[in-house]
Scaffold this active site. Structure first.
Site, PDB file in Angstrom:
ATOM      1  N   ASP A  73      23.518  29.487  23.374  1.00 20.69           N
ATOM      2  CA  ASP A  73      22.796  30.670  23.819  1.00 20.69           C
ATOM      3  C   ASP A  73      23.307  31.948  23.161  1.00 20.69           C
ATOM      4  OD1 ASP A  73      21.140  32.142  25.793  1.00 20.69           O
ATOM      5  OD2 ASP A  73      23.062  32.796  26.594  1.00 20.69           O
ATOM      6  N   GLU A  95      20.220  29.649  19.548  1.00 18.47           N
ATOM      7  CA  GLU A  95      19.243  30.689  19.846  1.00 18.47           C
ATOM      8  C   GLU A  95      19.761  31.990  19.241  1.00 18.47           C
ATOM      9  OE1 GLU A  95      17.761  33.754  23.171  1.00 18.47           O
ATOM     10  OE2 GLU A  95      19.755  32.876  23.112  1.00 18.47           O
TER      11      GLU A  95
HETATM   12  C1  LIG Z   1      16.536  32.324  25.104  1.00 12.66           C
HETATM   13  C2  LIG Z   1      17.724  32.474  25.985  1.00 12.66           C
HETATM   14  O1  LIG Z   1      18.313  31.520  26.441  1.00 12.66           O
HETATM   15  N1  LIG Z   1      18.112  33.679  26.271  1.00 12.66           N
HETATM   16  C3  LIG Z   1      19.241  33.928  27.075  1.00 12.66           C
HETATM   17  C4  LIG Z   1      20.177  34.790  26.318  1.00 12.66           C
HETATM   18  O2  LIG Z   1      21.306  35.010  27.059  1.00 12.66           O
HETATM   19  C5  LIG Z   1      21.087  35.665  28.270  1.00 12.66           C
HETATM   20  C6  LIG Z   1      22.410  35.823  28.922  1.00 12.66           C
HETATM   21  O3  LIG Z   1      23.168  34.663  28.777  1.00 12.66           O
HETATM   22  C7  LIG Z   1      20.115  34.903  29.147  1.00 12.66           C
HETATM   23  O4  LIG Z   1      19.744  35.667  30.254  1.00 12.66           O
HETATM   24  C8  LIG Z   1      18.878  34.586  28.374  1.00 12.66           C
HETATM   25  O5  LIG Z   1      18.042  33.763  29.113  1.00 12.66           O
END
Ligand SMILES: CC(=O)N[C@H]1CO[C@H](CO)[C@@H](O)[C@@H]1O
Ligand SMILES: *[C@@H]1O[C@H](CO)[C@@H](O)[C@H](O)[C@H]1NC(C)=O
Ligand SMILES: *[C@@H]1O[C@H](CO)[C@@H](O)[C@H](O)[C@H]1NC(C)=O
Ligand SMILES: *[C@@H]1O[C@H](CO)[C@@H](O)[C@H](O)[C@H]1NC(C)=O
Ligand SMILES: *[C@@H]1O[C@H](CO)[C@@H](O)[C@H](O)[C@H]1NC(C)=O
Ligand SMILES: *[C@@H]1O[C@H](CO)[C@@H](O)[C@H](O)[C@H]1NC(C)=O
Ligand SMILES: *[C@@H]1O[C@H](CO)[C@@H](O)[C@H](O)[C@H]1NC(C)=O
Ligand SMILES: *[C@@H]1O[C@H](CO)[C@@H](O)[C@H](O)[C@H]1NC(C)=O
Ligand SMILES: *[C@@H]1O[C@H](CO)[C@@H](O)[C@H](O)[C@H]1NC(C)=O
Ligand SMILES: *[C@@H]1O[C@H](CO)[C@@H](O)[C@H](O)[C@H]1NC(C)=O
Ligand SMILES: *[C@@H]1O[C@H](CO)[C@@H](O)[C@H](O)[C@H]1NC(C)=O
Ligand SMILES: *[C@@H]1O[C@H](CO)[C@@H](O)[C@H](O)[C@H]1NC(C)=O
Ligand SMILES: [Ca+2]
Ligand SMILES: [Ca+2]
Length: 592
Positions: A236, A306
């Site tokens: 993430d 991601e």
């Molecule tokens: C796409 C994804 O997973 N986004 C995440 C990015 O990180 C933040 C904090 O950890 C999450 O809230 C998001 O959902």
């Protein structure tokens, strides 16, 4: 990359061997078999919303385990579960208070092992979500860091105040860095008399990756789950891992959205907090650890990252190089980002073309249209039912990984969540006037299994988010029972096509006319093939397919049509390919 374009009558994008797609030139040649992670559909489970087993209104691991038949029925071969680690749930699991334990709301390490072995029995791979950028403020490490205990002193990013506000007497944050969810990224800690950085909510203090002890501790947690038998990780928010050690103010973004406030993340250019080079060093070490496990038994442990970086070129760096591999793939958000203000054959074609043009040689593509941070695909565009099937066909049948966010197989829509019911910090943080613009609750409502109370998700009187009111019609059981075509049935047909050599090893040719009304792509292998044709306008379109695409026979069989396809064309009938009629906003797949 040479993608030949023929302007008349269609823009043509013809892809060949050099793109890294396996295209044996000699049809007799045996292609290299695909790896499991290339072949299998990856299904994203949002654990709070999948299935509740104990009636508390929140989904859990035993619930997921009770729904494994659904994965088999869809032909899903890998499940990615959003975070299930111990967490105070300030960001619904993306704030972890123990990286090697299970959140009691979801179950225990025992129920995790249970689920993991039940998945293995069905040969379904398990991918954990991993959140390395920050922990919860309730992680014991943070407590020890506040107290400056031993190695934990520098586990987080601590800075002195810039001064004291003479009006309020409050300490002033070290710089102008904003949280992704809005407001300063710095929170003052009274006990330590310093600010700590949190790129997300205050309950998510950023770990300090300048400290090698942090990397060590995080990789130890990765190892813990590998030893528990997981098949890989979806990592993430990786661009947020490192910060520039000058801690200088970030400049205002001249191209910021007009609605952005100075306290919004989108107001600034994140040159000091985003996508710094250290990210790649950390991920390369993560990958090395995975590869050690892969080499030991030949079963690939995978890393998907991601990284919401601004350009495709930057994103492609996350594949790494042959000398230093990084991710097996970075998630491809182009069908979301590039197609935000509407879609047509032109921008859909561009997304496909550009990905293959920019992807480094020998790498593998991936496609997705939704996740827990983006409105559902069925709601982002005009509420035409056929669109759900069209996007599922793009995701499942283009060469590459297919990632399905739960509910996409039945065409779930965003729910309208009131301010009172809003729980997502991204919504709560900005207040009742703007929450609808930021909240991710609408795409996180519980899964629709049947038409019972709470769609069979839970027996609770109140579920953690309200159910979407359309569940009595839009649910798995109804779509399975239906004597008519349904999104679920289309999905199953698409999934079955992935099990063919045409999908695995076939060529790709994609075409779109300049007016954007249509998009199509063919996949052909050893003389067999299929072609997907999409009509994106409100009028019926007729296509002479062999005039546009190469190597299309005179006749083909209708393999699948979008739900409600008009004019009716029966699946299984043979039609002439020189006169294919596609209803307004519908799609059709022909097999030959
Ligand atoms: C796409 C994804 O997973 N986004 C995440 C990015 O990180 C933040 C904090 O950890 C999450 O809230 C998001 O959902
Ligand atoms: C995390 O949980 C595990 C399992 O319950 C426990 O053994 C470990 O001590 C915990 N780690 C921390 C840092 O609290
Ligand atoms: C593990 O699964 C079995 C059924 O497969 C069940 O009886 C048992 O209670 C489960 N244990 C835990 C801890 O979830
Ligand atoms: C921090 O740890 C101390 C003792 O180690 C404990 O008394 C205190 O409650 C903890 N604080 C938090 C916020 O967890
Ligand atoms: C001091 O606080 C006031 C009131 O909140 C605010 O308007 C002002 O911008 C602050 N000054 C600084 C330097 O942060
Ligand atoms: C940090 O910022 C300074 C000043 O802009 C720059 O010279 C330096 O290269 C940056 N370091 C990193 C690692 O980005
Ligand atoms: C396709 O849609 C995009 C985004 O709405 C738009 O900018 C573009 O003009 C459209 N192209 C055609 C050919 O309609
Ligand atoms: C959402 O609900 C609110 C309040 O119930 C209502 O005012 C609004 O019109 C609804 N919006 C949609 C798109 O249904
Ligand atoms: C659910 O609501 C009904 C009717 O209001 C009530 O009788 C019942 O006790 C509630 N059940 C739970 C588990 O709260
Ligand atoms: C599906 O069919 C079964 C068996 O006929 C029936 O019991 C069930 O109620 C149906 N469910 C829905 C949602 O139509
Ligand atoms: C768009 O162009 C195609 C190919 O030239 C043509 O068949 C079609 O009728 C056009 N569609 C619209 C809506 O103009
Ligand atoms: C195509 O289908 C038609 C009607 O079913 C049939 O007469 C014709 O022989 C077929 N052509 C080829 C090349 O198979
Ligand atoms: Ca539960
Ligand atoms: Ca960070």
């Amino acid at each position: 990359m040479a993608a030949a374009r023929f302007i008349i009558p269609f823009l043509a994008l013809v892809f060949g061997l050099a793109l890294g797609i396996k295209l044996p030139q000699n049809p007799d040649e045996n292609p290299e078999p695909l790896k499991w992670w290339q072949q299998e559909i990856i299904y994203q489970v949002y654990p709070r919303s999948h299935q509740d087993s104990d009636g508390d209104g929140v989904g859990d691991l035993a619930g997921i385990q009770s729904r494994l038949d659904h994965f088999d029925e869809l032909g899903v071969g890998a499940v990615w579960i959003s975070p299930i680690y111990k967490s105070p749930m300030k960001d619904f699991g993306y704030d972890i208070s123990n990286f090697t334990d299970i959140e009691p709301q979801f179950g225990t390490l025992e129920s995790f092992k249970n689920l993991s072995s039940a998945l293995k029995e069905r040969n379904i791979k398990l991918i954990m979500d991993f959140v390395p950028n920050h922990s919860s403020d309730e992680h014991p490490w943070f407590n020890m860091s506040i107290n400056r205990e031993g190695i934990y002193d520098d586990f987080y990013v601590w800075k002195d105040p810039k001064g004291i506000n003479s009006t309020t007497g409050e300490p002033i944050p070290p710089n102008n860095w904003m949280s992704v969810f809005g407001g300063s990224a710095w929170t003052f800690n009274e006990q330590r008399q310093q600010f700590y950085l949190h790129q997300f909510v205050a309950g998510q203090p950023d770990l300090n990756y300048e400290n090698p002890e942090v990397t060590k501790a995080i990789l130890a947690a990765v190892k813990f789950w590998l030893d528990m038998g997981v098949d890989g990780f979806r990592v993430d928010a990786v661009p947020h891992l490192f910060e520039n050690q000058t801690f200088a103010d970030e400049p205002v973004d001249p191209n910021r959205p007009p609605t952005a406030l100075p306290t919004d993340w989108a107001y600034y250019q994140h040159i000091y907090t985003y996508n710094l080079p250290g990210v790649f060093d950390f991920l390369a070490r993560f990958r090395e650890l995975l590869d050690i496990y892969t080499w030991a038994d030949g079963i690939e442990r995978v890393m998907f990252v991601e990284a919401g970086v601004p350009t495709l070129d930057l994103l492609m760096e996350y594949y790494g190089t042959p000398e230093r591999p990084i991710a097996h793939f970075p998630f491809n958000f182009e069908f979301i980002n590039r197609v935000k203000s509407g879609f047509n054959g032109t921008n859909i074609g561009d997304v496909v073309d550009e990905w293959f043009t920019k992807m480094p040689e020998g790498q593998w593509a991936n496609w997705l249209v939704g996740n827990h941070d983006n409105g559902r695909v069925g709601s982002r565009f005009s509420p035409s039912a056929g669109i759900v099937d069209a996007f599922n066909a793009l995701v499942l049948l283009l060469p590459g990984n297919a990632v399905t966010y739960y509910g996409e197989e039945i065409g779930m829509q965003n729910a309208n969540i009131s301010w009172e019911d809003t729980v997502d910090p991204a919504g709560c943080q900005v207040g009742p006037d703007r929450y609808q613009q930021f909240s991710r609750d609408p795409e996180r409502t519980p899964m629709h299994w049947n038409d019972d109370q709470n769609a069979g998700f839970s027996t609770a009187n109140k579920t953690w988010l309200p159910m979407h009111p359309d569940y009595p019609e839009v649910n798995v059981e109804a779509q399975k029972n239906s004597t008519e075509n349904s999104h679920l049935k289309v999905y199953q047909l698409l999934s079955a096509l992935r099990q063919t050599d045409v999908w695995r090893y076939g060529s790709l040719e994609s075409q779109a006319p300049e007016n954007g009304s249509l998009f199509g792509f063919s996949r052909i292998y050893n003389g067999k093939g299929f072609i997907c044709l999409f009509n994106f306008v409100d009028e019926i379109q007729t296509i002479n397919v062999p005039q546009v695409f190469e190597n299309i026979p005179q006749n083909a069989t209708v393999y699948s049509t979008s739900v409600g396809f008009q004019p009716e064309t029966a699946v299984g009938t043979t039609i002439g390919t020189d006169n294919v009629v596609i209803g307004a906003r519908h799609s059709i797949i022909l097999e030959f």
